[in-house]
Write an enzyme that holds these catalytic residues in place. Structure first.
Site, PDB file in Angstrom:
ATOM      1  N   ARG A   1       0.834  -1.207   0.000  1.00 20.68           N
ATOM      2  CA  ARG A   1       0.000   0.000   0.000  1.00 20.68           C
ATOM      3  C   ARG A   1       0.868   1.255   0.000  1.00 20.68           C
ATOM      4  O   ARG A   1       0.556   2.240  -0.652  1.00 20.68           O
ATOM      5  CB  ARG A   1      -0.941   0.008   1.207  1.00 20.68           C
TER       6      ARG A   1
ATOM      7  N   ASP B   1     -13.008  -2.841  -2.911  1.00 17.97           N
ATOM      8  CA  ASP B   1     -13.852  -2.314  -1.834  1.00 17.97           C
ATOM      9  C   ASP B   1     -15.283  -2.237  -2.327  1.00 17.97           C
ATOM     10  O   ASP B   1     -15.514  -2.080  -3.530  1.00 17.97           O
ATOM     11  CB  ASP B   1     -13.380  -0.924  -1.402  1.00 17.97           C
TER      12      ASP B   1
HETATM   13  O1  CP3 Z   1     -11.969  -9.400   2.321  1.00 16.13           O
HETATM   14  C1  CP3 Z   1     -11.014  -8.984   1.650  1.00 16.13           C
HETATM   15  O2  CP3 Z   1      -9.813  -9.215   1.918  1.00 16.13           O
HETATM   16  C2  CP3 Z   1     -11.329  -8.234   0.355  1.00 16.13           C
HETATM   17  C3  CP3 Z   1     -11.207  -6.821   0.417  1.00 16.13           C
HETATM   18  C4  CP3 Z   1     -12.286  -5.965   1.065  1.00 16.13           C
HETATM   19  C5  CP3 Z   1     -12.002  -4.667   1.570  1.00 16.13           C
HETATM   20  N1  CP3 Z   1     -13.173  -4.086   1.943  1.00 16.13           N
HETATM   21  C6  CP3 Z   1     -10.660  -4.066   1.630  1.00 16.13           C
HETATM   22  C7  CP3 Z   1     -10.439  -2.889   2.476  1.00 16.13           C
HETATM   23  C8  CP3 Z   1     -13.672  -6.171   1.205  1.00 16.13           C
HETATM   24  C9  CP3 Z   1     -14.508  -7.403   0.886  1.00 16.13           C
HETATM   25  C10 CP3 Z   1     -14.215  -4.974   1.753  1.00 16.13           C
HETATM   26  C11 CP3 Z   1     -15.646  -4.771   2.004  1.00 16.13           C
HETATM   27  C12 CP3 Z   1     -16.122  -3.552   2.670  1.00 16.13           C
HETATM   28  N2  CP3 Z   1     -15.640  -2.274   2.549  1.00 16.13           N
HETATM   29  C13 CP3 Z   1     -17.250  -3.487   3.507  1.00 16.13           C
HETATM   30  C14 CP3 Z   1     -18.170  -4.657   3.813  1.00 16.13           C
HETATM   31  C15 CP3 Z   1     -17.589  -5.597   4.797  1.00 16.13           C
HETATM   32  C16 CP3 Z   1     -17.404  -5.046   6.170  1.00 16.13           C
HETATM   33  O3  CP3 Z   1     -16.253  -5.010   6.612  1.00 16.13           O
HETATM   34  O4  CP3 Z   1     -18.409  -4.701   6.793  1.00 16.13           O
HETATM   35  C17 CP3 Z   1     -17.415  -2.160   3.937  1.00 16.13           C
HETATM   36  C18 CP3 Z   1     -18.488  -1.638   4.861  1.00 16.13           C
HETATM   37  C19 CP3 Z   1     -16.398  -1.400   3.302  1.00 16.13           C
HETATM   38  C20 CP3 Z   1     -16.187   0.082   3.384  1.00 16.13           C
HETATM   39  C21 CP3 Z   1     -14.868   0.371   3.942  1.00 16.13           C
HETATM   40  N3  CP3 Z   1     -13.689   0.245   3.253  1.00 16.13           N
HETATM   41  C22 CP3 Z   1     -14.567   0.826   5.252  1.00 16.13           C
HETATM   42  C23 CP3 Z   1     -15.596   1.080   6.329  1.00 16.13           C
HETATM   43  C24 CP3 Z   1     -13.176   0.966   5.310  1.00 16.13           C
HETATM   44  C25 CP3 Z   1     -12.357   1.522   6.440  1.00 16.13           C
HETATM   45  C26 CP3 Z   1     -12.109   0.412   7.399  1.00 16.13           C
HETATM   46  C27 CP3 Z   1     -11.101   0.774   8.447  1.00 16.13           C
HETATM   47  O5  CP3 Z   1     -10.961  -0.078   9.312  1.00 16.13           O
HETATM   48  O6  CP3 Z   1     -10.480   1.866   8.398  1.00 16.13           O
HETATM   49  C28 CP3 Z   1     -12.639   0.561   4.079  1.00 16.13           C
HETATM   50  C29 CP3 Z   1     -11.209   0.492   3.700  1.00 16.13           C
HETATM   51  C30 CP3 Z   1     -10.662  -0.872   3.412  1.00 16.13           C
HETATM   52  N4  CP3 Z   1     -11.243  -1.786   2.592  1.00 16.13           N
HETATM   53  C31 CP3 Z   1      -9.415  -1.391   3.850  1.00 16.13           C
HETATM   54  C32 CP3 Z   1      -9.266  -2.652   3.258  1.00 16.13           C
HETATM   55  C33 CP3 Z   1      -8.088  -3.583   3.350  1.00 16.13           C
HETATM   56  C34 CP3 Z   1      -8.412  -0.668   4.720  1.00 16.13           C
HETATM   57  C35 CP3 Z   1      -7.845   0.459   3.915  1.00 16.13           C
HETATM   58  C36 CP3 Z   1      -6.380   0.724   4.148  1.00 16.13           C
HETATM   59  O7  CP3 Z   1      -5.526  -0.070   3.686  1.00 16.13           O
HETATM   60  O8  CP3 Z   1      -6.094   1.771   4.737  1.00 16.13           O
END
Ligand code: CP3
Length: 360
Positions: A40, A77
């Site tokens: 990243r 995402d």
């Molecule tokens: O499962 C996997 O490995 C596949 C990748 C995946 C991500 N997001 C990567 C991600 C999947 C399937 C998601 C789904 C997702 N994204 C959901 C539904 C599932 C859940 O967790 O409820 C939701 C609500 C999101 C929206 C989202 N994206 C949020 C709320 C966040 C921030 C989370 C945080 O903890 O800060 C993200 C970012 C995100 N999506 C990250 C990852 C690896 C972290 C981003 C980073 O690297 O800084």
């Protein structure tokens, strides 16, 4: 035929016999892995990572290189879909996802159109193709999307929310407007998942992270009805194999029978449910996926293994047979110790094999 060598995950979803319980973890590629943080950093941001197919492929494979996981999940995402609808997704440091142009005015809602996934979301399809090539049929690849209601929460609130005030005000005051958002989004999600399937996704999962925040009746009208519409529109078979669908409503355990009746192949459960009770309620109408509390991973490896066995025993106590995909009850925390994840995956495989061995 492109059936993967390890197709245990697909057989479990089809409720066919398996030698062990397959396991994968929601958010298995993510910040708890130092190699993810490094990739990243090279990409510059999370969104750059999502939009670069070869880097997205690289991070998809990272957890599979470390652990004996039985499925890969596309790295992306759920919010790429509203981004492609023109809402302008960005990530503010430490604040989670946000939209530059959330849906606030009626004219903005009326102007909403479902994007062509092969155009605006081409980078996702390119990632799916690249990941399938890199996996070379070792394990199946899961594609995914958010549910219309969960996407609408972010599109209308403009980011994360703890009370869903805006979206629920619209739900009660202007249900016609919310239904319009949900209908357009359901079309977008159906097209998006079908494009992923055509690019090579071998199963699909729909994340309804916020459906559990709805009342009993609102859940049916504003979330489940659209999940049902999507499942009915999915490509059923590709390359001679069924492409199963998994529906996960966080907090939806009470509504299991209704979710199991929409035509999906599997229902994801969070950690508040008992898999044994769930099986007794729905028999083998659908497979079940879940449901270890992700916080268990902070305990010592022996505790992690014991809690994994508890989940497997709970499912098994409702009778022999398959139909279980082991997972967490929600995404893995970014602070999880990577070696505890290894203990979890190994415990699931070992104990589920032992449960299948004839006694004596
Ligand atoms: O499962 C996997 O490995 C596949 C990748 C995946 C991500 N997001 C990567 C991600 C999947 C399937 C998601 C789904 C997702 N994204 C959901 C539904 C599932 C859940 O967790 O409820 C939701 C609500 C999101 C929206 C989202 N994206 C949020 C709320 C966040 C921030 C989370 C945080 O903890 O800060 C993200 C970012 C995100 N999506 C990250 C990852 C690896 C972290 C981003 C980073 O690297 O800084």
């Amino acid at each position: 035929m492109t059936r993967p060598k390890n197709d245990c995950f697909l057989r479990a979803l089809a409720r066919q016999p398996v030698e062990f319980t397959p396991v994968w973890l929601m958010r298995q590629a993510g910040r708890y892995l130092p190699e993810y943080v490094e990739t990243r950093r090279r990409a510059g941001s999370f969104l750059n990572l999502c939009k670069n197919p070869s880097l997205a492929c690289e991070v998809t494979l990272q957890p599979l290189a470390r652990y004996d996981l039985d499925a890969a999940i596309l790295f992306s995402d759920i919010l790429t879909v509203p981004d492609a609808m023109g809402l302008g997704l960005y990530f503010a440091d430490g604040e989670g996802p946000k939209f530059e142009r959330p849906l606030r005015e009626e004219w903005e809602i009326r102007a909403l159109v479902a994007p062509d996934p092969n155009d605006r979301l081409r980078y996702v399809m390119d990632a799916v193709v690249e990941i399938r090539r890199a996996l070379s049929n070792s394990v199946p690849l899961i594609g995914f999307s958010g549910s219309p209601f969960t996407l609408a929460c972010y599109m209308i609130e403009g980011g994360a929310s703890d009370d869903f005030r805006r979206v629920k005000t619209m739900l009660y005051e202007r249900p016609d407007l919310l239904h319009h958002v949900l209908a357009v989004t359901a079309t977008a999600v159906t097209d998006y998942l079908n494009a992923q399937i055509e690019s090579g996704a071998q199963a699909v999962m729909i994340f309804d992270t916020w459906g559990g925040a709805l009342s009993h009746s609102a859940y049916r009208e504003f979330s489940l009805a659209y999940l049902e519409r999507i499942v009915a529109g999915l490509i059923r078979e590709r390359d001679g194999s069924v492409v199963p669908s998994i529906v996960f409503t966080k907090g939806g355990g009470l509504w299991l029978e209704d979710i199991a009746a929409i035509g999906c192949d599997a229902v994801g459960l969070d950690w508040t449910a008992s898999l044994g009770q769930a099986r007794r309620r729905i028999g083998d109408r659908v497979a079940l996926q879940g449901n270890l509390d992700p916080m268990v991973l902070f305990a010592q490896p022996e505790v992690v293994a014991a809690e994994a066995r508890r989940v497997l025993d709970d499912f098994h106590a409702a009778g022999p047979g398959g139909g279980h995909v082991f997972n967490l009850g929600h995404g893995i925390s970014q602070f999880s110790p990577p070696d505890h994840v290894a203990a979890l995956v190994n415990a699931v495989h070992e104990h589920s094999r032992a449960l299948r061995r004839p006694a004596g």
